[in-house]
Enzyme design. Structure first.
Site, PDB file in Angstrom:
ATOM      1  N   GLY A   1       6.386   4.913   8.637  1.00 30.81           N
ATOM      2  CA  GLY A   1       5.579   6.134   8.678  1.00 30.81           C
ATOM      3  C   GLY A   1       5.642   6.761  10.057  1.00 30.81           C
ATOM      4  N   SER A   2       4.543   7.399  10.436  1.00 37.05           N
ATOM      5  CA  SER A   2       4.549   8.152  11.690  1.00 37.05           C
ATOM      6  C   SER A   2       4.391   7.225  12.896  1.00 37.05           C
ATOM      7  CB  SER A   2       3.408   9.167  11.682  1.00 37.05           C
ATOM      8  OG  SER A   2       2.170   8.502  11.519  1.00 37.05           O
ATOM      9  N   THR A   3       4.899   7.666  14.020  1.00 42.55           N
ATOM     10  CA  THR A   3       4.779   6.907  15.264  1.00 42.55           C
ATOM     11  C   THR A   3       3.305   6.746  15.640  1.00 42.55           C
ATOM     12  OG1 THR A   3       6.966   7.545  16.019  1.00 42.55           O
ATOM     13  CG2 THR A   3       5.373   6.971  17.737  1.00 42.55           C
ATOM     14  N   GLU A   4       2.532   7.803  15.386  1.00 41.04           N
ATOM     15  CA  GLU A   4       1.104   7.776  15.697  1.00 41.04           C
ATOM     16  C   GLU A   4       0.397   6.633  14.934  1.00 41.04           C
ATOM     17  OE1 GLU A   4      -0.416  11.363  14.072  1.00 41.04           O
ATOM     18  OE2 GLU A   4      -2.467  10.958  14.722  1.00 41.04           O
TER      19      GLU A   4
ATOM     20  N   CYS B   1      13.192  10.312   8.047  1.00 46.88           N
ATOM     21  CA  CYS B   1      12.920   9.847   9.409  1.00 46.88           C
ATOM     22  C   CYS B   1      14.121  10.015  10.338  1.00 46.88           C
ATOM     23  CB  CYS B   1      12.457   8.399   9.376  1.00 46.88           C
ATOM     24  SG  CYS B   1      13.516   7.350   8.380  1.00 46.88           S
TER      25      CYS B   1
ATOM     26  N   LYS C   1       0.867  -1.185   0.000  1.00 51.47           N
ATOM     27  CA  LYS C   1       0.000   0.000   0.000  1.00 51.47           C
ATOM     28  C   LYS C   1       0.903   1.234   0.000  1.00 51.47           C
ATOM     29  CE  LYS C   1      -2.023   3.068   1.999  1.00 51.47           C
ATOM     30  NZ  LYS C   1      -1.860   4.501   1.632  1.00 51.47           N
TER      31      LYS C   1
ATOM     32  N   GLU D   1       8.650  15.826  16.067  1.00 47.49           N
ATOM     33  CA  GLU D   1       9.147  15.641  14.702  1.00 47.49           C
ATOM     34  C   GLU D   1       8.441  16.634  13.777  1.00 47.49           C
ATOM     35  OE1 GLU D   1       8.262  11.900  12.618  1.00 47.49           O
ATOM     36  OE2 GLU D   1      10.346  11.905  11.959  1.00 47.49           O
TER      37      GLU D   1
ATOM     38  N   GLU E   1       8.928   1.000  11.329  1.00 50.33           N
ATOM     39  CA  GLU E   1      10.021   1.968  11.172  1.00 50.33           C
ATOM     40  C   GLU E   1       9.366   3.334  11.225  1.00 50.33           C
ATOM     41  OE1 GLU E   1      12.106   4.590  10.055  1.00 50.33           O
ATOM     42  OE2 GLU E   1      12.337   3.783   8.032  1.00 50.33           O
TER      43      GLU E   1
ATOM     44  N   GLY F   1       1.896   4.105  13.524  1.00 53.51           N
ATOM     45  CA  GLY F   1       2.544   2.858  13.942  1.00 53.51           C
ATOM     46  C   GLY F   1       1.810   2.210  15.110  1.00 53.51           C
TER      47      GLY F   1
HETATM   48  P1  NAP Z   1       1.498   8.340   7.957  1.00 53.90           P
HETATM   49  O1  NAP Z   1       0.089   8.756   8.078  1.00 53.90           O
HETATM   50  O2  NAP Z   1       2.100   7.565   9.056  1.00 53.90           O
HETATM   51  O3  NAP Z   1       1.640   7.560   6.558  1.00 53.90           O
HETATM   52  C1  NAP Z   1       2.480   6.465   6.287  1.00 53.90           C
HETATM   53  C2  NAP Z   1       1.714   5.372   5.553  1.00 53.90           C
HETATM   54  O4  NAP Z   1       0.715   4.829   6.424  1.00 53.90           O
HETATM   55  C3  NAP Z   1       0.959   5.850   4.330  1.00 53.90           C
HETATM   56  O5  NAP Z   1       0.930   4.833   3.352  1.00 53.90           O
HETATM   57  C4  NAP Z   1      -0.419   6.084   4.893  1.00 53.90           C
HETATM   58  O6  NAP Z   1      -1.406   6.104   3.921  1.00 53.90           O
HETATM   59  C5  NAP Z   1      -0.564   4.915   5.817  1.00 53.90           C
HETATM   60  N1  NAP Z   1      -1.572   5.085   6.862  1.00 53.90           N
HETATM   61  C6  NAP Z   1      -2.056   6.229   7.391  1.00 53.90           C
HETATM   62  N2  NAP Z   1      -2.993   5.963   8.329  1.00 53.90           N
HETATM   63  C7  NAP Z   1      -3.109   4.623   8.392  1.00 53.90           C
HETATM   64  C8  NAP Z   1      -3.908   3.737   9.171  1.00 53.90           C
HETATM   65  N3  NAP Z   1      -4.781   4.182  10.072  1.00 53.90           N
HETATM   66  N4  NAP Z   1      -3.759   2.410   8.976  1.00 53.90           N
HETATM   67  C9  NAP Z   1      -2.870   1.938   8.077  1.00 53.90           C
HETATM   68  N5  NAP Z   1      -2.100   2.732   7.309  1.00 53.90           N
HETATM   69  C10 NAP Z   1      -2.205   4.055   7.468  1.00 53.90           C
HETATM   70  O7  NAP Z   1       2.371   9.601   7.703  1.00 53.90           O
HETATM   71  P2  NAP Z   1       1.880  10.977   7.040  1.00 53.90           P
HETATM   72  O8  NAP Z   1       0.499  11.338   7.559  1.00 53.90           O
HETATM   73  O9  NAP Z   1       1.985  10.873   5.611  1.00 53.90           O
HETATM   74  O10 NAP Z   1       2.916  11.973   7.654  1.00 53.90           O
HETATM   75  C11 NAP Z   1       2.693  12.444   8.992  1.00 53.90           C
HETATM   76  C12 NAP Z   1       3.966  12.459   9.765  1.00 53.90           C
HETATM   77  O11 NAP Z   1       4.511  11.147   9.845  1.00 53.90           O
HETATM   78  C13 NAP Z   1       5.083  13.265   9.145  1.00 53.90           C
HETATM   79  O12 NAP Z   1       4.953  14.610   9.391  1.00 53.90           O
HETATM   80  C14 NAP Z   1       6.277  12.631   9.807  1.00 53.90           C
HETATM   81  O13 NAP Z   1       6.458  13.152  11.084  1.00 53.90           O
HETATM   82  C15 NAP Z   1       5.910  11.190   9.909  1.00 53.90           C
HETATM   83  N6  NAP Z   1       6.459  10.368   8.808  1.00 53.90           N
HETATM   84  C16 NAP Z   1       7.533   9.584   9.068  1.00 53.90           C
HETATM   85  C17 NAP Z   1       8.069   8.822   8.051  1.00 53.90           C
HETATM   86  C18 NAP Z   1       9.242   7.939   8.267  1.00 53.90           C
HETATM   87  O14 NAP Z   1       9.952   7.625   7.330  1.00 53.90           O
HETATM   88  N7  NAP Z   1       9.496   7.464   9.463  1.00 53.90           N
HETATM   89  C19 NAP Z   1       7.528   8.856   6.781  1.00 53.90           C
HETATM   90  C20 NAP Z   1       6.406   9.645   6.547  1.00 53.90           C
HETATM   91  C21 NAP Z   1       5.891  10.398   7.583  1.00 53.90           C
HETATM   92  P3  NAP Z   1      -1.883   7.550   3.366  1.00 53.90           P
HETATM   93  O15 NAP Z   1      -0.673   8.224   2.848  1.00 53.90           O
HETATM   94  O16 NAP Z   1      -2.839   7.225   2.310  1.00 53.90           O
HETATM   95  O17 NAP Z   1      -2.488   8.269   4.537  1.00 53.90           O
END
Ligand code: NAP
Ligand code: MG
Length: 501
Positions: free
Chosen positions: A251-254, A307, A198, A405, A273, A256
């Site tokens: 992705g985000s800790t939240e 990250c 995904k 972050e 991660e 995760g």
């Molecule tokens: P995110 O929401 O954690 O997105 C990462 C992935 O998870 C995307 O494919 C996202 O899909 C998916 N996702 C979101 N909500 C989900 C859920 N409830 N269940 C399963 N999968 C889900 O990150 P973001 O909203 O794009 O960015 C927010 C913050 O996350 C950033 O500002 C940053 O602090 C952090 N982040 C960290 C990393 C890293 O490499 N560690 C990467 C990206 C972001 P959608 O994109 O369709 O929502």
């Protein structure tokens, strides 16, 4: 709001002919069981070029029904042994073929990364190279994961088998839209698993193009399935799916934490991660020129949307002012602009949400009393999600801008007194992904590297990642190690076999 009718030439201005061809035509589809199909609901979403806010393409919006189909296809491909039983040499050949195809379409893929994500083209080219390396690296592992024979009673023979986990749900972010595919898919396939991927809604295009290349490589149907769509729907369905054996998330800790909760239903294996707020410690005896240059890259690469970005720079009091002057000068040298222009060194942030979020932190920095030594505001461009590379002084480690972050081109400079103080402040965070140490004193370098609680530590360099070595987090930066031989543990399980002699 972006224009409803996409004009590809304008949205993807500067792109090569094959990229324009890829972007033109009907909405992009889902890859399920070796076929490209619409979402069952028929829904699509727009993917935007963050440099000009125009629509690049319409993309199928998969949801639970499509995830169900993709998981069923991956399950069939796994249970029929279509992939695992073809044997390690053959699987390795497929991975090498995927690597070759990505390499030979490198320029096209790099442009797609840049168009969808906004990072400068030179960074996208380097991302393509790292992706190719990772596929080749895991092609090698397909033939090198071993079981053991174990000492037991004389009339018994015991051995272990390393077997694939099964169907893997893999959810990736937008900051490395191609490289994270290789971190996830390559080891999963090498060890005999099947996959449902995904991609992030902000950057579906590189994944879709890689899906086409995977089809071209001739992998059996259902081994790799790609469902574009939104996190809470498609991602959530994948994380909670009772027929998925493992979920790997970046992705985000939240989010995760949500993934971990969703995994409880069938106790699927999880690797996470997540985010970071990484300390980068600069001692007075550091090779200063390199420290300034690589610390700047360490925080500004990919517009700071990394990250393990070096966002908290701890600088020893005596060199604090000099370091601040020099890194601010480096920040001001960065050329913000159209990311397909090869002279650009920083592009826009990925999305309007991310732009708003980072601008919110710039306001917070002012409210908290930090001083913007460089940047501190949005870019001058009339369109696009630009933020100037930003360095804050007058910061202490308790401020929110030093703790949360930001995921943008923003670093805070915090003074420290001595080694203990640097380690204490550096570790005073909920995260533990990366850390940097700059000093010419070898024993101090290794001592501090041990003391910092982070999954990767860089001494007199920053942010280097090679597939030969594991990557992952301490504390709330997640668990499980990707890359390196450690991926074997993520994508295999061990069976113990007893034989009565
Ligand atoms: P995110 O929401 O954690 O997105 C990462 C992935 O998870 C995307 O494919 C996202 O899909 C998916 N996702 C979101 N909500 C989900 C859920 N409830 N269940 C399963 N999968 C889900 O990150 P973001 O909203 O794009 O960015 C927010 C913050 O996350 C950033 O500002 C940053 O602090 C952090 N982040 C960290 C990393 C890293 O490499 N560690 C990467 C990206 C972001 P959608 O994109 O369709 O929502
Ligand atoms: Mg999201």
């Amino acid at each position: 709001m972006a224009a409803a009718v996409p004009s590809i030439e304008s949205a993807a201005v500067g792109a090569a002919a094959e990229v324009l061809r890829f972007l033109s035509g009907p909405p992009k589809q889902l890859l399920i069981d070796g076929k490209w199909v619409n979402a069952k609901s028929g829904a699509t979403f727009e993917t935007i070029n963050p440099a000009n806010e125009e629509v690049l393409a319409l993309v199928a919006e998969g949801d639970k029904a499509d995830i169900d189909d993709a998981v069923a296809a991956a399950r069939r491909a796994f249970e029929t042994g279509r992939w695992q039983s073809m044997g390690p040499h053959q699987r390795a050949r497929y991975l090498l073929k995927i690597a070759d195809l990505i390499e030979s379409h490198g320029e096209e893929l790099a442009q797609l990364i840049t168009l969808d994500n906004g990072k400068p083209i030179a960074e996208s080219i380097s991302e393509v190279g790292r992706t190719v390396d990772t596929f080749r690296y895991y092609a090698g592992w397909a033939t090198k994961f071993y079981g053991e024979t174990n000492p037991s009673a004389p009339a018994l023979f015991n051995y272990t088998l390393r077997e694939p986990v099964g169907v893997c749900g893999q959810i990736i972010p937008w900051n490395g839209p191609l490289s994270t595919i290789s971190w996830k898919i390559a080891p999963a396939l090498a060890f005999g698993n099947t996959v449902v991927l995904k991609p992030a809604e902000q950057t579906p295009l590189p994944a879709i193009r890689v899906g086409e290349l995977i089809c071209e490589a001739g992998l059996p149907d259902g081994v790799v399935n790609i469902v574009t769509g939104f996190g809470p729907t498609a991602g959530g369905a994948l994380a909670a799916h009772p027929n998925v054996d493992k979920v790997a998330f970046t992705g985000s800790t939240e989010v995760g934490k949500l993934i971990l909760q969703a995994s409880a239903g069938n106790l699927k294996r999880v690797s996470l991660e997540l985010g970071g707020k990484s300390p980068n410690v600069i001692f007075p005896d550091a090779p200063l020129e390199a420290a300034v240059a690589m610390s700047a890259t360490g925080v500004f690469r990919n517009q700071g949307q990394v990250c393990c970005a070096a966002t908290r720079m701890f600088v020893q009091e005596r060199i604090y002012d000099e370091f601040a002057d020099r890194i601010a000068a480096k920040a001001n040298e960065i050329k913000l602009g159209a990311p397909l222009d090869r002279t650009t060194t920083m592009g826009p942030l990925v999305s309007s949400e991310q732009h708003e979020r980072v601008l919110g932190y710039l306001k917070l920095a002012r409210d908290e009393g930090a001083y913007a030594k460089a940047g501190g505001e949005r870019g001058p461009q009339p369109k696009g999600y630009f933020v100037k590379p930003t360095i804050y002084t007058q910061v202490h480690n308790a401020m929110r801008i030093a703790r949360e972050e930001i995921f943008g081109p923003v670093a805070v400079l915090i003074p420290f007194k001595d080694e203990n103080d640097a380690v204490f402040q550096g570790n005073d965070t909920i995260y533990g992904l990366g850390a940097g140490v700059w000093t010419r004193d070898l024993s101090r370098a290794h001592k501090v590297a041990r003391a910092l609680r982070a999954g990767s530590v860089w001494i007199n360099c920053y942010g280097l990642i090679d597939p030969i070595s594991p990557f992952g987090g301490y504390k709330q930066s997640g668990f499980g190690r990707e890359l390196g031989p450690q991926s074997i543990d993520l994508y295999t399980q061990i069976k113990s076999v007893y034989v009565k002699l």
